[in-house]
Design a protein around this motif. Sequence first.
Motif, mmCIF file in Angstrom:
data_model
loop_
_atom_site.group_PDB
_atom_site.id
_atom_site.type_symbol
_atom_site.label_atom_id
_atom_site.label_comp_id
_atom_site.label_asym_id
_atom_site.label_seq_id
_atom_site.Cartn_x
_atom_site.Cartn_y
_atom_site.Cartn_z
ATOM 1 N N PRO A 23 0.810 -1.229 0.000
ATOM 2 C CA PRO A 23 0.000 0.000 0.000
ATOM 3 C C PRO A 23 0.837 1.269 0.000
ATOM 4 N N SER A 24 2.082 1.180 0.446
ATOM 5 C CA SER A 24 2.931 2.376 0.469
ATOM 6 C C SER A 24 3.253 2.889 -0.927
ATOM 7 N N SER A 25 3.066 2.035 -1.941
ATOM 8 C CA SER A 25 3.341 2.451 -3.319
ATOM 9 C C SER A 25 2.180 3.219 -3.942
ATOM 10 N N LEU A 26 1.027 3.225 -3.269
ATOM 11 C CA LEU A 26 -0.144 3.913 -3.809
ATOM 12 C C LEU A 26 0.023 5.416 -3.636
ATOM 13 N N PRO A 27 -0.388 6.206 -4.618
ATOM 14 C CA PRO A 27 -0.216 7.663 -4.516
ATOM 15 C C PRO A 27 -1.172 8.274 -3.502
ATOM 16 N N GLY A 28 -0.745 9.367 -2.887
ATOM 17 C CA GLY A 28 -1.603 10.116 -1.991
ATOM 18 C C GLY A 28 -1.431 9.771 -0.531
ATOM 19 N N PRO A 29 -1.822 10.693 0.366
ATOM 20 C CA PRO A 29 -1.718 10.456 1.800
ATOM 21 C C PRO A 29 -2.774 9.467 2.282
ATOM 22 N N TRP A 30 -2.559 8.950 3.500
ATOM 23 C CA TRP A 30 -3.471 7.982 4.112
ATOM 24 C C TRP A 30 -4.104 8.571 5.367
ATOM 25 N N ILE A 31 -5.369 8.191 5.579
ATOM 26 C CA ILE A 31 -6.088 8.514 6.802
ATOM 27 C C ILE A 31 -6.757 7.229 7.265
ATOM 28 N N GLY A 32 -6.644 6.914 8.554
ATOM 29 C CA GLY A 32 -7.167 5.652 9.054
ATOM 30 C C GLY A 32 -8.263 5.822 10.072
ATOM 31 N N ALA A 33 -9.178 4.876 10.080
ATOM 32 C CA ALA A 33 -10.231 4.807 11.088
ATOM 33 C C ALA A 33 -9.908 3.669 12.051
ATOM 34 N N ASP A 34 -9.895 3.984 13.334
ATOM 35 C CA ASP A 34 -9.735 2.990 14.386
ATOM 36 C C ASP A 34 -8.559 2.051 14.087
ATOM 37 N N ARG A 35 -8.812 0.711 14.066
ATOM 38 C CA ARG A 35 -7.713 -0.252 13.922
ATOM 39 C C ARG A 35 -7.097 -0.258 12.524
ATOM 40 N N GLY A 36 -7.737 0.411 11.579
ATOM 41 C CA GLY A 36 -7.120 0.532 10.270
ATOM 42 C C GLY A 36 -5.750 1.181 10.351
ATOM 43 N N ASN A 37 -5.575 2.036 11.342
ATOM 44 C CA ASN A 37 -4.285 2.695 11.528
ATOM 45 C C ASN A 37 -3.197 1.702 11.914
ATOM 46 N N VAL A 38 -3.548 0.699 12.705
ATOM 47 C CA VAL A 38 -2.571 -0.309 13.127
ATOM 48 C C VAL A 38 -2.045 -1.067 11.906
ATOM 49 N N TYR A 39 -2.955 -1.405 10.998
ATOM 50 C CA TYR A 39 -2.531 -2.108 9.782
ATOM 51 C C TYR A 39 -1.603 -1.223 8.951
ATOM 52 N N LEU A 40 -1.968 0.039 8.781
ATOM 53 C CA LEU A 40 -1.138 0.940 7.981
ATOM 54 C C LEU A 40 0.250 1.101 8.589
ATOM 55 N N ILE A 41 0.308 1.262 9.892
ATOM 56 C CA ILE A 41 1.609 1.390 10.564
ATOM 57 C C ILE A 41 2.452 0.138 10.341
ATOM 58 N N SER A 42 1.813 -1.035 10.378
ATOM 59 C CA SER A 42 2.546 -2.296 10.171
ATOM 60 C C SER A 42 3.120 -2.397 8.764
ATOM 61 N N LYS A 43 2.546 -1.632 7.834
ATOM 62 C CA LYS A 43 3.024 -1.624 6.451
ATOM 63 C C LYS A 43 3.981 -0.462 6.171
ATOM 64 N N GLY A 44 4.423 0.216 7.230
ATOM 65 C CA GLY A 44 5.369 1.304 7.059
ATOM 66 C C GLY A 44 4.748 2.617 6.652
ATOM 67 N N ILE A 45 3.442 2.746 6.821
ATOM 68 C CA ILE A 45 2.734 3.969 6.455
ATOM 69 C C ILE A 45 2.356 4.730 7.720
ATOM 70 N N THR A 46 2.612 6.025 7.741
ATOM 71 C CA THR A 46 2.181 6.867 8.848
ATOM 72 C C THR A 46 0.991 7.702 8.386
ATOM 73 N N PRO A 47 -0.204 7.357 8.821
ATOM 74 C CA PRO A 47 -1.376 8.130 8.393
ATOM 75 C C PRO A 47 -1.292 9.587 8.843
ATOM 76 N N LYS A 48 -1.894 10.465 8.063
ATOM 77 C CA LYS A 48 -1.941 11.874 8.424
ATOM 78 C C LYS A 48 -2.855 12.111 9.620
ATOM 79 N N MET A 49 -3.916 11.310 9.708
ATOM 80 C CA MET A 49 -4.857 11.417 10.812
ATOM 81 C C MET A 49 -5.356 10.033 11.196
ATOM 82 N N ALA A 50 -5.657 9.866 12.481
ATOM 83 C CA ALA A 50 -6.325 8.661 12.978
ATOM 84 C C ALA A 50 -7.619 9.111 13.645
ATOM 85 N N ILE A 51 -8.712 8.475 13.270
ATOM 86 C CA ILE A 51 -10.025 8.941 13.714
ATOM 87 C C ILE A 51 -10.862 7.764 14.182
ATOM 88 N N GLY A 52 -11.663 7.959 15.231
ATOM 89 C CA GLY A 52 -12.588 6.923 15.658
ATOM 90 C C GLY A 52 -12.794 6.906 17.154
#
Length: 221
Positions: A23-52
Amino acid sequence: MQRVNILLGGPKSEYPDELLNDPSSLPGPWIGADRGNVYLISKGITPKMAIGDFDSSSNKEKAEIKASISEVKKYPPEKDDTDAQLTILAAHQKYPAEEYCIYGATGGRIDHFLANLYLPYDPRFADFYDKMYYKSATNTIRFYKPGEHQVSHEKGMKYVAFVHLGPVKNLNIKDAKYTLTNYTADHAVSWASNEFIKPTIDFSFESGVVAVIQSKDKASN
């Protein structure tokens, strides 16, 4: 901004390959809801915002989210909006974009999926619901406002459905396996299991909201 990526709380079993693999190869910033942020972090992505409300996150996961993401918006579990609504609205408010590519919106609980499907009828989404794009392993959904439109066949998808989520006036479907002419109804209808016979399908309607769903069958085990 061209694209913003949003990961909601749907099950990982519904993730498309692009989200599972890199997913880090996809263009654009990331924003995560709840545990979605944990998955993104595990893939080396730092979301701009975490919400939930983070009611599905463990204490360890909450700590990881807080330590990794600079902007965390926490809401009480007892609230009028779902995490998905809050996340998509926050993404649109802070990051105006041409497209919001939303993962995790269609799998899991049916009530959550229906809430996401009917977001176009929430006045807060009225000015940008046609920029939302839901994507899972076997389905994609785009929403359309009245007018004339052309849909391109997405790679790997076999079927296409035209779903008016409520009343519709003069719906026309052209250049598809099954066509429709000047159809008007005062209720929702899913024109399912249509197919492309060309690379594109033209359709139009005068009033209402139409969701175009491209899909394929899930591979058998």
